[in-house]
Scaffold this active site. Structure first.
Site, mmCIF file in Angstrom:
data_model
loop_
_atom_site.group_PDB
_atom_site.id
_atom_site.type_symbol
_atom_site.label_atom_id
_atom_site.label_comp_id
_atom_site.label_asym_id
_atom_site.label_seq_id
_atom_site.Cartn_x
_atom_site.Cartn_y
_atom_site.Cartn_z
ATOM 1 N N PHE A 42 0.855 -1.167 -0.271
ATOM 2 C CA PHE A 42 -0.091 0.075 -0.147
ATOM 3 C C PHE A 42 0.909 1.190 0.123
ATOM 4 O O PHE A 42 0.641 2.197 -0.927
ATOM 5 C CB PHE A 42 -0.986 0.029 1.148
ATOM 6 C CG PHE A 42 -1.621 1.094 1.250
ATOM 7 C CD1 PHE A 42 -3.044 1.366 0.496
ATOM 8 C CD2 PHE A 42 -1.629 2.123 2.309
ATOM 9 C CE1 PHE A 42 -3.816 2.408 0.674
ATOM 10 C CE2 PHE A 42 -2.274 3.478 2.389
ATOM 11 C CZ PHE A 42 -3.331 3.361 1.468
ATOM 12 N N LYS A 43 1.745 1.355 0.848
ATOM 13 C CA LYS A 43 2.944 2.309 0.957
ATOM 14 C C LYS A 43 3.501 2.766 -0.256
ATOM 15 O O LYS A 43 3.557 3.804 -0.710
ATOM 16 C CB LYS A 43 3.798 2.172 2.213
ATOM 17 C CG LYS A 43 4.747 3.245 2.364
ATOM 18 C CD LYS A 43 5.698 2.802 3.378
ATOM 19 C CE LYS A 43 6.796 4.012 3.665
ATOM 20 N NZ LYS A 43 6.190 5.244 4.162
ATOM 21 N N CYS A 89 4.239 4.612 8.384
ATOM 22 C CA CYS A 89 4.082 3.351 9.346
ATOM 23 C C CYS A 89 5.318 3.389 10.197
ATOM 24 O O CYS A 89 6.191 4.239 10.419
ATOM 25 C CB CYS A 89 4.373 2.117 8.279
ATOM 26 S SG CYS A 89 3.781 2.006 6.781
ATOM 27 N N GLU A 133 1.596 21.146 18.149
ATOM 28 C CA GLU A 133 1.043 21.530 16.706
ATOM 29 C C GLU A 133 0.249 22.710 16.723
ATOM 30 O O GLU A 133 -0.683 22.601 17.586
ATOM 31 C CB GLU A 133 0.445 19.968 16.554
ATOM 32 C CG GLU A 133 0.087 20.211 15.053
ATOM 33 C CD GLU A 133 -1.538 20.818 14.856
ATOM 34 O OE1 GLU A 133 -2.159 21.492 14.232
ATOM 35 O OE2 GLU A 133 -2.454 20.563 16.157
ATOM 36 N N HIS A 154 3.938 17.811 7.900
ATOM 37 C CA HIS A 154 3.180 16.562 7.308
ATOM 38 C C HIS A 154 2.981 16.697 5.686
ATOM 39 O O HIS A 154 2.236 15.858 4.987
ATOM 40 C CB HIS A 154 2.193 16.041 7.937
ATOM 41 C CG HIS A 154 2.404 15.362 9.143
ATOM 42 N ND1 HIS A 154 2.539 16.314 10.454
ATOM 43 C CD2 HIS A 154 2.958 14.371 9.707
ATOM 44 C CE1 HIS A 154 3.056 15.755 11.619
ATOM 45 N NE2 HIS A 154 3.095 14.344 11.149
#
Length: 724
Positions: free
Chosen positions: A18-19, A485, A634, A663
């Site tokens: 998937f990654k 992950c 954050e 991100h």
């Protein structure tokens, strides 16, 4: 015949397919056609695994990023006409805010209704994960979707819930689904009478669904479980593992009303093997009253895919189960109830094996006194000494800890881990990367430096490898958000340092500069939250063991001349129980474990902590009790909304609100960063304000990091001029 069901099996794939697919698409190395075909193939493999063990499972679980976003797109909250636009909502300039999914380490994208009337219309999304689905079609339920969203106009929840439920009914009927799997974990929260009333009224519309509807709750007990059995649905899923026994007690008094009970008896959040025969007794008792379907107690995506390839001690392998093995446990429970016990008895043979005890560690914990959790002198006294030593300017600039983990860094580290590179060559390479990072920080003009963490694979796994009583899994990958992950370690025994853990790298970095270099540690709560934790002793005792190991490391920092130590606790809010009535017990040991780490440091040693991507406003009173000197939090995706929390407390410490969302590959300008700072300075004195990114920079590229940090330093310079 006993029926079985499972849900939430990891989408990642045994080789992280998937990654690779998603990130390949982002890098324009995978075409859209290849991406769609690859995800379809991965979904088929998941279904094959399900079929091997259980009778039924959800269809349409495969998301390209996050199911909350998919739900928002399906019902017209957002629009994306291409996959590029889809991913722009995940990681672009206008990416949705991200926060923790209940008290787990999975992050979801937060739908935001700010400035818009909540209206819902079924749309054909650019990624239709329900294509070809007919049974047990996976959908986030309306209540959970709205409860976890933000920005709903005051007083609009009840109406919005009705409208969304109506849109859901229209969607299900228009597609002709035979059955739907509605995930509604928000029903385990502490809900008001108004919310229960709104739920019952809105969900009465589910009677119009032509197919079967099954409603799943998990992570805790449902306070009004009897109300769920009165809804027009066919089955109710309940968590009988993490419910503190409350669901089970309620079930004894509930009229089944012809509903199926999806009994969540196999733990989807921790790796320990199920005591199958004990669990079978619970199932037998429930079966006397309910039409029981055996299932997992939480989505299985919190676990690695399979034990295949796991590098664990033999004794530990006999005690644990990953996602595929949890499916096997569901199957074995059904077999026990059908009178077939041989395989099950073999499976549980080693679950009570004891190993990993360290007598000295237990004695050290048992000898702790209340004064061991208190730092002296007070903050007001020590901050003066810290400023004398550090001599920092207004608006000090720093980063959170890590710098880009380039392909070369990962390649060299992998060679070393596989024994293909000798220790001396590896350490020489790491020192070279540290030296480059120090030089870059000098050139940028940052005030407080970090060493870059090039030797660290993960902020928890790295420490797990240097502590006794914790095992690492090798291939035990779990998704944290998007494609990101991590490999949660397994805390199986008593914990202590196996020698110094981080001092050589930090001390080397400090030797290269006159600027202070932060010592970087991961705090005890986060190590626990991002690991699979033993359950044979109180979790507080595990936390104190880890804290004592970190305390020893901080003592060695001070001896090496390190003046600032950052103890990261991004998971402190995440780990809190879902129900606030259970918070006091949790925060008591969580706060004490953090304080135990630093309670004996010198007054002039400045203690930092870092927290990210959680709703911190509601725990401000607990955060203050941690007695740090500086905190970084954050703020970029929330556009500084966290500031509201500081208006309600007497916050007297120093703080860095993240001004750059790391991100996303987007590089913000100094002006964009300034918007967050200006809002914050209405509440926080300029003398207490730091300038920093949201989080560590390991996932970014230097091409993004350097210009963003240059803008960050530019911002600090402008602010200093404006305040002189």
């Amino acid at each position: 015949m006993v029926k079985t069901y499972a849900y939430g099996f990891p989408k990642l794939g045994k080789q992280r397919e998937f990654k690779r697919l998603i990130e390949g698409f982002w890098a324009q190395k995978v075409t859209e056609e290849e991406l769609r075909e690859g995800i379809k193939e991965l979904g088929q493999k998941r279904e094959e695994t399900y079929r091997k063990y259980v009778d039924a499972f959800p269809q349409g679980e495969m998301t390209l990023y996050d199911p909350m976003l998919d739900t928002a797109l399906l019902f017209g909250v957002y629009k994306a006409n291409s996959l590029e636009e889809y991913f722009e909502l995940c990681r672009g300039k206008n990416a949705l805010e991200m926060t923790k999914w209940f008290n787990t380490n999975y992050h979801y994208l937060v739908p935001d209704f700010e400035g818009r009337e909540p209206a819902f219309k079924v749309c054909e999304p650019v990624w239709n994960r329900h294509e070809g689905a007919t049974e047990n079609v996976h959908i986030i339920a309306p209540f959970t979707f709205l409860k976890l969203s933000k920005g709903l106009p005051e007083g609009s929840f009840e109406g919005a819930l009705k409208e969304l439920t109506k849109a859901l009914v229209d969607y299900v009927n228009s597609k002709g689904f035979k059955s739907v799997h509605l995930e509604d974990p928000a029903l385990v929260m502490e809900l008001s009478e108004e919310e229960w009333k709104a739920l019952v009224e809105a969900y009465s519309l589910l009677s119009e669904v032509k197919g079967e509807v099954n409603l799943f709750t998990y992570y805790d007990s449902v306070d009004r479980l009897e109300l769920l059995f009165e809804l027009p649905v066919n089955g109710i899923g309940v968590d009988l593992v993490h419910d503190r026994g409350e669901n089970l007690e309620q079930l004894k008094k509930i009229d089944p009303r012809g509903k199926k009970l999806f009994a969540g008896v196999v733990d989807g959040r921790n790796v320990w093997r199920n005591d199958l025969f004990k669990t079978a007794e619970v199932l037998r008792e429930l079966s006397e009253k309910f039409d029981v379907v055996i299932t997992n107690a939480a989505p299985l995506f919190h676990l690695p895919v399979s034990l295949e390839g796991a590098t664990l001690p033999k004794e530990l392998l006999q005690k644990v189960a990953f996602a595929e093995e949890k499916l096997k446990e569901i199957k074995l429970l059904a077999e026990i109830l059908e009178g077939k016990e041989e395989e099950a008895r073999e499976w549980v043979k080693g679950i009570n094996n004891k190993f990993g005890e360290i007598k000295a560690v237990r004695e050290r914990v048992s000898a702790l006194k209340e004064e061991d959790f208190v730092r002296k002198p007070s903050y007001k006294e020590r901050v003066k000494k810290q400023q004398e030593v550090l001599n920092l300017p207004l608006f000090p600039t720093t980063t959170i800890g890590s710098f880009p983990q380039t392909e070369e860094v990962r390649r060299v580290r992998l060679l070393y881990r596989k024994g293909k590179l000798d220790k001396e060559s590896y350490e020489t390479f790491i020192r070279g990367e540290i030296a480059k990072a120090i030089q870059i920080q000098e050139e940028l003009g940052l005030d407080i430096f970090v060493h870059g963490e090039f030797e660290r694979t993960d902020m928890v796994e790295f420490f797990a490898e240097k502590m006794k009583g914790i095992a690492t899994t090798g291939n035990g990958w779990v998704i944290s958000y998007g494609t990101r992950c991590y490999r949660p370690p397994i805390i199986y025994g008593d914990v202590e340092r196996d020698g110094v853990m981080t001092v050589p790298e930090i001390a080397f970095a400090q030797s290269l500069t006159d600027k202070p270099v932060k010592g970087m540690l991961t705090g005890p709560v986060t190590i626990i939250a991002w690991s699979f934790v033993r359950e044979d002793i109180p979790i507080s005792e595990v936390a104190y063991q880890i804290a004592l190991a970190l305390k020893d490391e901080i003592r060695d920092y001070e001896e090496a001349g390190i003046k600032i130590v950052q103890i990261d606790e991004p998971a402190i809010r995440e780990k809190a129980p879902i129900k606030k009535r259970n918070w006091k017990e949790y925060f008591d040991w969580a706060i004490k474990s953090f304080r135990l780490c630093h309670s004996s440091v010198k007054p002039e040693t400045q203690i930092h902590t870092h927290m990210c991507y959680s709703e911190f406003g509601e725990i401000m009173e607990y955060i203050l009790e941690m007695d740090f000197d500086v905190i970084s939090i954050e703020a970029s995706r929330s556009k500084g909304d966290i500031i509201e929390a500081f208006e309600k407390v007497n916050f007297d410490r120093q703080i860095g609100l993240g001004v750059w969302d790391i991100h996303s590959p987007y590089v913000p300008s100094a002006e964009e960063m300034k918007e967050i700072v200006e809002r914050a300075l209405r509440v926080i004195p300029k003398e207490n304000f730091w300038i920093n990114p949201d989080c560590g920079l390991k996932t970014r590229r230097w091409e993004e990091v350097i210009p963003a940090l240059r803008n960050l330093v530019k911002l600090a310079g402008e602010l200093r001029k404006e305040t002189n």
